[in-house]
Design an enzyme around this catalytic site. Sequence first.
Site, PDB file in Angstrom:
ATOM      1  CG  ASP A  44      -1.763   1.247   1.333  1.00 36.57           C
ATOM      2  OD1 ASP A  44      -2.940   1.178   0.948  1.00 36.57           O
ATOM      3  OD2 ASP A  44      -1.266   2.293   1.806  1.00 36.57           O
ATOM      4  CE1 TYR A  49       0.311   7.994   2.528  1.00 40.19           C
ATOM      5  CE2 TYR A  49       0.790   5.728   1.922  1.00 40.19           C
ATOM      6  CZ  TYR A  49      -0.022   6.643   2.542  1.00 40.19           C
ATOM      7  OH  TYR A  49      -1.162   6.225   3.190  1.00 40.19           O
ATOM      8  CE  LYS A  74      -3.846   4.718   0.790  1.00 48.56           C
ATOM      9  NZ  LYS A  74      -2.425   4.346   0.756  1.00 48.56           N
ATOM     10  CG  HIS A 107      -4.854   9.723   0.492  1.00 49.70           C
ATOM     11  ND1 HIS A 107      -3.509   9.727   0.193  1.00 49.70           N
ATOM     12  CD2 HIS A 107      -4.928   9.278   1.765  1.00 49.70           C
ATOM     13  CE1 HIS A 107      -2.816   9.300   1.235  1.00 49.70           C
ATOM     14  NE2 HIS A 107      -3.660   9.031   2.210  1.00 49.70           N
ATOM     15  CB  VAL A 230      11.885   0.827   8.033  1.00 55.54           C
ATOM     16  CG1 VAL A 230      10.897   1.764   7.356  1.00 55.54           C
ATOM     17  CG2 VAL A 230      12.289   1.364   9.394  1.00 55.54           C
ATOM     18  CD  GLU A 236      12.400 -11.808   8.401  1.00 55.39           C
ATOM     19  OE1 GLU A 236      12.787 -12.126   9.550  1.00 55.39           O
ATOM     20  OE2 GLU A 236      13.106 -11.922   7.381  1.00 55.39           O
TER      21      GLU A 236
END
Length: 283
Positions: A44, A49, A74, A107, A230, A236
């Site tokens: 996404d 961004y 978006k 958005h 990040v 994970e």
Amino acid sequence: MEFATLKNGIKMPMEGFGVFQVPEVDVCEQAVSDAIAAGYRLIDTAAAYFNEEAVGAAIRKSGVPREELFIITKLWIQNAGYENARKAFQTSLDKLGLDYLDLYLIHQPMNDYYSSWCAMEELYEEGKIRAIGVCNFYPERLADLCVNARIKPMINQVELHPFFQQADALENMAEFGVVPEAWGPLAEGKHGIFTNEVLSSIAAKYGKTVAQVVLRWNTQCGVVIIPKLVHKERIEKNLNIWDFTLSGEDMSVIAALDLEHSEIIDHSAAETAKWLNGWKIHD
């Protein structure tokens, strides 16, 4: 992995990876690469961004067939309107380096979003987008669009986490067959979510982290989630939520944490509207 079924029959992964507030090209590209390698298939992003190109680079380098990925971006406020929306869509597609999008969202419910929606309906019918939806459309805005649109939104992405559970919004979405998707499913780390005693106790019972419990809670409410991280290890870990199920009792305990308001952003405030409309992006 579990999947949500959109009203047009499209299957959407219940857990994806978000890249809000990761504008640095190298950091974003590496994070998305790590996410795809870990098994995430929903990514996404958004024009606002400033990282669509980095996301696209990671997708190309992943080696994962395009049809196995579910990519979302978006339309920002300043690009609202019929012609503007079609142009902005193509710009995003070019930056991502893709031939089509799996999901395109408005958005914010601001500016001329009705004309934007008409453009998105056409792009959907032209096969350039597999599904269309909205973000931050609270009950009255979503109901208005659903009642008047030729093609109803398939997704509504809103803030959803244990401290802001939006029961009324979820009920409204269910009425119109709109699948809920949570941004900020970990409350952006606010309100001491990772050290909350109630959540920590539940996490200990299942041998999971608080983050894993919170993410699992949202999916058990039928909500698609897109946590943003990040760090590879946490990326994970956040995907490791599909081997346990929270009990009904634990779901009720978490439900009691609802503050019934956001501590991140108040979309009903005039100042918020002015701030978001002043958030400019440039092609």
